[in-house]
Design a protein around this motif. Structure first.
Motif, mmCIF file in Angstrom:
data_model
loop_
_atom_site.group_PDB
_atom_site.id
_atom_site.type_symbol
_atom_site.label_atom_id
_atom_site.label_comp_id
_atom_site.label_asym_id
_atom_site.label_seq_id
_atom_site.Cartn_x
_atom_site.Cartn_y
_atom_site.Cartn_z
ATOM 1 N N TRP A 59 0.787 -1.228 0.000
ATOM 2 C CA TRP A 59 0.000 0.000 0.000
ATOM 3 C C TRP A 59 0.822 1.282 0.000
ATOM 4 O O TRP A 59 0.311 2.337 -0.391
ATOM 5 N N ALA A 61 3.895 4.102 -0.919
ATOM 6 C CA ALA A 61 4.534 4.588 -2.143
ATOM 7 C C ALA A 61 6.009 4.216 -2.126
ATOM 8 O O ALA A 61 6.703 4.430 -1.135
ATOM 9 N N GLN A 71 4.660 -1.730 -10.960
ATOM 10 C CA GLN A 71 4.906 -2.435 -9.708
ATOM 11 C C GLN A 71 6.164 -3.286 -9.832
ATOM 12 O O GLN A 71 6.384 -3.959 -10.832
ATOM 13 N N LYS A 95 -0.818 -3.395 -7.615
ATOM 14 C CA LYS A 95 -0.806 -2.007 -7.167
ATOM 15 C C LYS A 95 -1.098 -1.075 -8.340
ATOM 16 O O LYS A 95 -0.569 -1.262 -9.436
ATOM 17 N N THR A 100 -0.650 5.215 -5.159
ATOM 18 C CA THR A 100 0.008 4.915 -3.883
ATOM 19 C C THR A 100 0.359 6.156 -3.061
ATOM 20 O O THR A 100 0.350 6.080 -1.828
ATOM 21 N N TRP A 103 -2.656 6.600 -0.788
ATOM 22 C CA TRP A 103 -2.730 5.633 0.319
ATOM 23 C C TRP A 103 -1.638 5.941 1.348
ATOM 24 O O TRP A 103 -1.880 5.854 2.554
#
Length: 258
Positions: A59, A61, A71, A95, A100, A103
């Motif tokens: 989750w 970055a 990813q 992902k 990201t 998140w």
């Protein structure tokens, strides 16, 4: 200067709904992640530690991913190889890399991390929201988070350590506050103990200088100082635009409540 803000003298006109919601979201997300170690679903001991590692890589970055747009498999990560005992918990996941940074803004690495961030957000975010309005403030906050994350990635393009925390977005809020209310006075604590009232520019200016010096010194304490610097500068640029617009068109033209 090590200082923590407690309050300021800015006379807020309306309830800072977005700031309150951001604080609530950060706290709730933290409590339900394996980092908080509250939920039984993540197990205990080594099992929970594995869950934390996997969760963050799923989750958070990761700079290399942000720059490549793709990813990166676990086995290609330099510092993120899943320990042998954790392989049994590893599950395939996909992902959306460009999301990201969003998140990551709601993930934190510990109690001190989230408490410090939320304190700064409460003291300064409520005032910036009051001046900008709900929607524009939220858009700016998210934009600061993106700028800080990608700025950090450009500064450390080979890094694969998960980047978490709202610090970059909050740094942008601090930069904006500094420009729109530089003469405001903030009640803070020196060395986290001695209470003192000081001009906002002193507290925020010293905070930025500390981040910059730590970045230049290549501090290895795990803090993403580059993200703070990029976020703060972005916030100052927005604050400059807000000040110029207010001077040119009057407060009502730019700061109408939405």
């Amino acid at each position: 200067m090590a200082a923590l803000p407690i309050s300021d003298d800015y006379p807020a006109r309306r309830a800072p709904v977005v700031t309150y919601l951001l604080i609530a979201a950060n706290v709730v997300v933290y409590l339900i992640t394996p980092v908080a170690a509250l939920l039984d679903r993540y197990g205990v001991g080594a099992t929970r530690e594995c869950a934390q590692v996997i969760f963050l890589y799923e989750w958070a970055a990761i700079p290399r991913e942000l720059l490549s747009g793709h990813q990166i498999p676990f086995h290609e990560l330099q510092s993120g190889i899943v320990p042998g005992p954790c392989l049994g918990q590893l599950h395939p996941f996909h992902k959306v890399v460009w999301l990201t940074p969003v998140w990551a803004m709601f993930l934190h690495g510990g109690v001190a991390h989230i408490l410090g961030n939320m304190l700064y957000l409460y003291v300064f975010g409520t005032r910036v929201e009051d001046r900008m309005g709900h929607l524009r403030y939220l858009v700016a906050y998210l934009a600061f988070g993106y700028i800080s994350a990608y700025g950090f990635a450009l500064t450390s393009p080979g890094a694969d350590t998960p980047l978490v925390g709202a610090s970059g977005a909050i740094a942008g809020v601090l930069g904006t506050y500094l420009l729109i209310n530089p003469r405001g006075r903030v009640l803070g604590t020196i060395f986290y103990i001695i209470p003192i009232r000081m001009p906002a520019w002193v507290l925020l200016g010293s905070w930025f200088v500390l981040q910059y010096l730590s970045l230049r010194a290549d501090s290895q304490d795990g803090t993403a100082y580059a993200a703070h610097v990029y976020g703060f500068i972005a916030g100052m640029l927005l604050g400059l635009v807000l000040r110029r617009s207010r001077n040119a068109y009057g407060t009502g033209a730019l700061f109408a409540w939405r």
